[in-house]
Scaffold this active site. Structure first.
Site, short mmCIF file in Angstrom:
data_model
loop_
_atom_site.label_atom_id
_atom_site.label_comp_id
_atom_site.label_asym_id
_atom_site.label_seq_id
_atom_site.Cartn_x
_atom_site.Cartn_y
_atom_site.Cartn_z
N LYS A 176 0.85 -1.20 0.00
CA LYS A 176 0.00 0.00 0.00
C LYS A 176 0.88 1.24 0.00
CE LYS A 176 0.74 1.90 3.33
NZ LYS A 176 2.02 2.40 3.94
N TYR A 211 -4.42 3.92 6.65
CA TYR A 211 -4.95 2.92 7.60
C TYR A 211 -6.25 3.42 8.22
CZ TYR A 211 -0.54 0.52 7.20
OH TYR A 211 0.52 -0.17 6.68
P1 NAD Z 1 12.42 1.88 2.48
O1 NAD Z 1 12.92 3.20 2.07
O2 NAD Z 1 12.88 1.32 3.77
O3 NAD Z 1 12.74 0.82 1.36
C1 NAD Z 1 12.52 1.09 0.01
C2 NAD Z 1 13.47 0.26 -0.80
O4 NAD Z 1 13.12 0.45 -2.17
C3 NAD Z 1 14.93 0.71 -0.67
O5 NAD Z 1 15.65 0.03 0.29
C4 NAD Z 1 15.48 0.36 -2.02
O6 NAD Z 1 15.95 -0.97 -1.94
C5 NAD Z 1 14.30 0.37 -2.95
N1 NAD Z 1 14.31 1.49 -3.92
C6 NAD Z 1 14.32 1.33 -5.24
N2 NAD Z 1 14.28 2.51 -5.86
C7 NAD Z 1 14.29 3.46 -4.93
C8 NAD Z 1 14.28 4.88 -4.99
N3 NAD Z 1 14.24 5.56 -6.17
N4 NAD Z 1 14.31 5.56 -3.83
C9 NAD Z 1 14.33 4.92 -2.63
N5 NAD Z 1 14.33 3.55 -2.52
C10 NAD Z 1 14.32 2.82 -3.66
O7 NAD Z 1 10.82 1.97 2.45
P2 NAD Z 1 9.79 0.97 3.15
O8 NAD Z 1 9.40 1.53 4.46
O9 NAD Z 1 10.31 -0.41 3.09
O10 NAD Z 1 8.51 1.13 2.19
C11 NAD Z 1 8.42 0.44 0.95
C12 NAD Z 1 6.93 0.24 0.59
O11 NAD Z 1 6.32 -0.52 1.62
C13 NAD Z 1 6.13 1.53 0.48
O12 NAD Z 1 5.18 1.41 -0.54
C14 NAD Z 1 5.42 1.64 1.81
O13 NAD Z 1 4.18 2.33 1.74
C15 NAD Z 1 5.19 0.18 2.13
N6 NAD Z 1 5.14 -0.07 3.60
C16 NAD Z 1 4.08 -0.77 4.06
C17 NAD Z 1 3.96 -1.01 5.40
C18 NAD Z 1 2.81 -1.81 5.94
O14 NAD Z 1 2.64 -1.85 7.16
N7 NAD Z 1 2.04 -2.47 5.08
C19 NAD Z 1 4.93 -0.51 6.29
C20 NAD Z 1 6.02 0.19 5.77
C21 NAD Z 1 6.11 0.41 4.40
#
Ligand code: NAD
Length: 407
Positions: free
Chosen positions: A161, A249
């Site tokens: 999401k 949420y």
């Molecule tokens: P994050 O920044 O920790 O990780 C993102 C990853 O994407 C990076 O580590 C990298 O490997 C990759 N990436 C590729 N291209 C990129 C770019 N141009 N810029 C930055 N990163 C890039 O983020 P996250 O917290 O893991 O979030 C990722 C997804 O998961 C989002 O869509 C977020 O909404 C979703 N999320 C969902 C929940 C949930 O509870 N369902 C919780 C956190 C995040």
């Protein structure tokens, strides 16, 4: 502070790494560097994430093999560990722009080296029969493109999401899934979380009498950062701000607890001036939804307010409060009715991750519908568009039953 709040903050520190000591008003070193591109790139191993000491047991023959796209905080911190407790699904591949990180993660999870793909050779995954599906855990602005690429490669898609940043992208994703005849599921974990499931059940049973109000708050304070270093404050990758990331949420809860679609929305945004965190996104979004039954939901979300994760529902005859409501773990629920006050404990919140995965795998194996399909993601993105439209135009926006704006 609950463990879930700590882990959410940890995930944020990952993207704001190295900034803790930076003066609030001055961007940290590197912040003025290259802007984050609107394409998938390699990023360092997330700060605070850990890897399993032992690779998971070998999967059974019927298990669905999934490639994880994006090895960031949520993938490594929450979802990948949950595969070890899910019965019918396993990590079969990794897709990353950082080969060193991917190799380290692959060793820890027992993923063969030849099942590691880069963003540039992703199309080769089409001929890899070990991988039936992908799980997209990339910044939200990249979801649509990668879902389309995965469908073009013949894979089923589980996508985090928000589904995407606008309804046109969502429609493209749904169309691509239909063309490929593959499943598209959105990672709405609360549909698999015991407290939220119990709350849905109580509302279906009309335990509170006629529904009057739902109030939701999803807030926390984002550390100093800039759009050049943190995709969450970068409009192209994150959309308008906390609404898509965290407020979603509350929006979801308002819909699954009321069982209705809003017919009208009014909203306001706020953004403090001269704050590098909010040069591209809003800091706060507050919205009000009116449902056909006459019930009203008030949703607030912020990246600049002390942590809150709360849903409270008030009917004519009682109140249901969840605080925290949609956390990774440790949700708490209190029911107050004419019969008295009760703390409900429907189960361990942490099962939500593995149950979401199991449901996806089961739908693939049995050819059944998913509970949280692309159509649900599209519906929510339409409502967020209506929230932003209302705030931009300073008026109440009226909606058709599918969430599209009237006029
Ligand atoms: P994050 O920044 O920790 O990780 C993102 C990853 O994407 C990076 O580590 C990298 O490997 C990759 N990436 C590729 N291209 C990129 C770019 N141009 N810029 C930055 N990163 C890039 O983020 P996250 O917290 O893991 O979030 C990722 C997804 O998961 C989002 O869509 C977020 O909404 C979703 N999320 C969902 C929940 C949930 O509870 N369902 C919780 C956190 C995040």
């Amino acid at each position: 502070m609950t463990a879930s709040r700590i882990s959410r903050r940890t995930a944020l520190q990952i993207t704001a790494s190295g900034l803790a000591a930076a003066p609030w008003w001055r961007p940290a070193l590197g912040a003025q560097g290259e802007p984050l591109p609107e394409r998938a790139i390699g990023r360092p191993f997330p700060q605070g994430a850990s890897l399993p000491e032992e690779p998971p047991a070998k999967p059974g023959g019927e298990s669905v093999g999934v490639a994880i796209i994006g090895l960031g905080g949520y993938a490594l911190g929450q979802m990948m560990p949950a595969f070890s407790t899910a019965k019918n699904i396993h990590i079969a591949g990794l897709v990353s722009g950082n080969q060193e990180k991917a190799q380290r993660v692959a060793r820890a999870y027992g993923v063969p080296e030849d099942a590691i793909y880069g963003y540039d050779n992703f199309a080769d995954i089409a001929s890899d029969d070990r991988i039936e599906a992908v799980y997209i855990i990339l910044p939200s602005g990249l979801h649509a493109d990668w879902a389309e690429k995965a469908f073009a490669a013949g894979k089923h898609v589980l996508c985090e999401k928000p589904m995407a940043l606008n309804s046109a992208e969502c429609e493209r994703m749904i169309a691509a899934g239909r063309r490929a005849d593959r499943k598209l599921m959105i990672g709405y974990r609360c549909h698999f979380e015991p407290y939220n499931l119990r709350a849905m059940g109580l509302m279906r049973e009309d335990v509170l009498g006629r529904l009057r109000t739902i109030r939701t708050a999803h807030t926390y304070r984002l550390g100093p950062t800039t759009p050049a270093e943190n995709w969450r404050v970068n409009r192209a990758l994150a959309g308008g701000g906390p609404l898509e990331d965290y407020g979603i949420y509350g929006l979801q809860a308002a819909l699954y607890l009321s069982g209705e679609m809003p017919e009208a929305i009014s909203a306001i945004n706020d953004t403090p001036p001269n704050d590098p965190r909010f040069s591209q996104i809003f800091a706060h979004t507050a919205s009000q939804l009116r449902f056909p039954s006459g019930a009203v939901a008030q949703l607030s979300t912020s990246y600049d307010a002390a942590s809150e994760n709360r849903v409270s529902v008030r009917g004519e005859l009682g109140t249901l409060v969840m605080d925290p409501a949609t956390s990774y773990r440790g949700n708490v629920m209190t029911l107050d009715t004419e019969e008295g006050s009760e703390t409900l404990e429907p189960g361990d919140s942490t099962v939500q991750f593995s149950r979401q995965l199991e449901h996806f795998a089961q739908a693939i194996r049995q050819g059944t519908d998913v509970k949280t399909p692309g159509e649900m993601g599209l519906r929510d993105v339409r409502l967020m568009e209506a929230i932003y439209r209302s705030a931009a135009e300073g008026r109440t926006v009226r909606l058709a039953p599918d969430g599209t704006m009237r006029g």
